[in-house]
Design an enzyme around this catalytic site. Sequence first.
Site, PDB file in Angstrom:
ATOM      1  N   SER A 326       0.889  -1.147   0.089  1.00 21.70           N
ATOM      2  CA  SER A 326       0.098   0.154   0.113  1.00 21.70           C
ATOM      3  C   SER A 326       1.013   1.259  -0.093  1.00 21.70           C
ATOM      4  O   SER A 326       1.955   1.361   0.847  1.00 21.70           O
ATOM      5  CB  SER A 326      -0.851  -0.087   1.068  1.00 21.70           C
ATOM      6  OG  SER A 326      -1.483   1.504   1.334  1.00 21.70           O
ATOM      7  N   GLU A 368      12.188   4.480  10.379  1.00 22.10           N
ATOM      8  CA  GLU A 368      11.285   5.005   9.481  1.00 22.10           C
ATOM      9  C   GLU A 368      11.537   6.571   9.497  1.00 22.10           C
ATOM     10  O   GLU A 368      11.368   7.268   8.390  1.00 22.10           O
ATOM     11  CB  GLU A 368       9.858   4.419   9.976  1.00 22.10           C
ATOM     12  CG  GLU A 368       8.943   4.975   8.740  1.00 22.10           C
ATOM     13  CD  GLU A 368       7.463   4.694   9.365  1.00 22.10           C
ATOM     14  OE1 GLU A 368       7.139   4.735  10.736  1.00 22.10           O
ATOM     15  OE2 GLU A 368       6.888   4.151   8.636  1.00 22.10           O
ATOM     16  N   CYS A 514       2.465  -4.937  16.897  1.00 18.26           N
ATOM     17  CA  CYS A 514       3.249  -3.642  17.817  1.00 18.26           C
ATOM     18  C   CYS A 514       3.300  -4.055  19.218  1.00 18.26           C
ATOM     19  O   CYS A 514       4.254  -3.768  19.794  1.00 18.26           O
ATOM     20  CB  CYS A 514       2.657  -2.581  17.707  1.00 18.26           C
ATOM     21  SG  CYS A 514       2.174  -2.123  15.815  1.00 18.26           S
TER      22      CYS A 514
END
Lengths: 649, 162
Positions: A326, A368, A514
């Site tokens: 995505s 990230e 997570c």
Amino acid sequence: MATPASNTMVQVTIDGQSISVPASATVLEAAQQAGIMIPTLCYLKDINQTGSCRVCLVEIEKARGLQPACVYPVSDGMVVRTNTPLIRETRKSVLELILSDHPQDCLSCVRSDSCELQSLSKQLGVENLPYPGEVSDYTLDLSSPSIERSSDKCIKCRRCVSTCQKIQHVSALGVSQRGFNTQVAPVFRHTLDEVNCITCGQCINACPVGALREKDEIQKVWQAIADPVQHVIVQVAPSVRAALGEEFGLDPGTPVGHRIPAALKHLGFDKVFDTGFTADLTIMEEGNEFLDRLQGGGALPMITSCSPGWVKYCEHHYPDLLKNLSTAKSPQQMFGALAKTYYADISGIDPRNIYSVSVMPCTAKKYERQRAEHTNRGYEGYDDVDAVLTTRELARMLKQTGLDFLRLSEEPFDAPFGIGTGAGINFGATGGVMEAALRTVYETATNQPLGNIEFLSLRGMEGIREAHVDLPGVGAVHVAVVHGISNARDLLEKVKSGEADYHFIEIMACPGGCIGGGGQPLINAQQRMTLPEDYRIMRTRALFAESQDLSLHKSHDNPNIKLIYEKYLEHPLSEKSHYLLHTHYQARPKYTAQQWVAQDRDHEDLDILVPWQHAHEPHPHEPHPEHLVPNPFAYPDYENTQPSLPESP
Amino acid sequence: MNPGQYEIAIDPQWSTAIDTIVAANAAQPGSLIQILEQTQKEIGYLPENVQAYLSEKLDIPLSEIYGVTTFYALFNTEPVGQHTISVCMGTACYVKGAGDIVAEFERQLDIKAGETTQDGKFTLEACRCLGACGLAPVLTIDGHVHGRLTSADVRNLLENYE
Ligand code: SF4
Ligand code: SF4
Ligand code: SF4
Ligand code: FES
Ligand code: FES
């Protein structure tokens, strides 16, 4: 190795106590059943059972010498002694040998108070430290944006190696050389950022000592808070609230979300926001992207992209599947992008003076935030997210202030990013993203209310789970959920061979999602043996309790989500959404340091662009190059690294 | 290897040789050590790109292959010369001046122990007791033992192999 699925029981005698245990048990497990915790160091339940450290030695009648309990299988009539002078002395000398090659840095070590070596040395009664012997080689590897490795504290237990190999299928860390020179390190003595490490931090969670730890960003955050010019905001990821309590002595599985806003205000943050809000936003964009691909013939299966460890793995190992990821950014990065645009606008603050911090269960989030796509943005050249604290670092900051966390009162998160729905909060557990997406996809596609919003077959800790969902008027969609890269790889191989056929796949790098992230409070080897349940199940329950408490359970029902589309973003997948909330990926070599890494011929095609964005037209919101300020803290920009060919030998 | 993955730059002659070796061993699982031995025999040593190429071919993590090549002394990750000179540094030889002999080789070949000459002719290494202490100081060249040496003999020894 214990052979599973054996129901036969055998009778063993441990320290005079006769008990009946499954024939597949080890002496260590049998002793635990008898109420005796044999000390261990290299053993890590379900992960590492190599019998290498010899701290768990016991005496077994008729066996020669002392035997390691963690690998020794029981047999009928076996007689075991775990507490004799010889055993006590031998275990202690084994430990002293390890300590002779270990720095005595406990006072300043991050693991002091959670170190298994330290508590073992107390437990075995080491009182005089042995003379330090020859100290083996010392490497401090600070190259990774997420992980710090100090080889001097490494006791060569291999728990990290097994984790990286078995759970994550990355094998960035390995054992090399032999004897005294044994190394636990990346290949060819490279640094972690030069190999395929996905920065997930699972190795940290496995390490009994301070040899592996997260890159600490606490000082930076304290500095920003102390700076009067900076408006310091913080976002807190859903799963943090399901685990932070453990750092303050609460049992795993105690939800503490209601205390978090007050705690962060106490630290000095100006605004405290909930990443659950941008999780809902991710669902809006990703859900609509999925429908767009489904109905418009886009690349399927679509695979979620909110786990940066998974994304990095995909870039190293499955570049051909990058088109399936995505393009929606992760909730952390969506938040970061909005903080310095939308939020700056409505609050009238110069984005350069907004310092955006996130508290994450994850070390990969540190990586990230430093990716080239998320730094040096806008005309001002700011980074979308300025610092990432793991759950453990947040706990350390709170402890530094002496705050009594358990006495904090309940406070709400701040507007406008204060409300997440139950759907967004469930992001923190494996399966949560898929469940949230299905709720929104269903109602968006069919314009009908979804009766039962719980997709029970997608919950749980099974490695791979799947569901068929019928979207009236659209058709049936087949979805799957995986966690842990090894499981992901198994699934992707099936997808590639055509054995499995899915429309939509959720992949989380960390086992459990997570809540089991590499930045979460540590659960040591002994807890893993003695907790009544898998700690990930306990944390998931806490997360679901948090989400149950909320009144809304569908991302598209979130009033602030509706508002932000109305006021700012227009609609999901709008041009503005694309610029702010979507991103792209690129193939990366597994070993960047190597002169011998050649670029593949069709690498060019792999820079994945948003399909509806034309490759060469500059985007209207794109910063003018002259306004770009080089960012000194940026993580090296892989896009500009062109590995060169070696000369032939 | 997955399509689109970065390829490993390797001499095509080497990769062809490795492909043949891997194919010949395909029937036996767990033949990594054998494959490494045969590859080393073919290429002379096991440089980084060869190990990485094997890792892709065999779908074995590079860290595991690296673990094996550094565990066994028999594997060389650096190129070895045509002739290998191993000077014994065991106690007896050391006492009788093996250190001077190594120093003399280092001077004449212009390399350090453990290295190979630029022209690829000689590799110089120090080794443990060869069990010929009576002949100390001892060295072997390509496995042939030479004993009772002094540094004055070095030039002669090298000339024999020129
Ligand atoms: S790793 Fe453990 S024993 Fe070693 S210095 Fe840190 S706290 Fe002390
Ligand atoms: S961070 Fe993850 S990928 Fe990197 S070495 Fe640790 S376990 Fe392996
Ligand atoms: S880094 Fe930690 S887990 Fe890995 S071998 Fe060393 S001590 Fe064990
Ligand atoms: S050998 Fe059993 S715990 Fe290490
Ligand atoms: S010491 Fe050199 S041969 Fe024994």
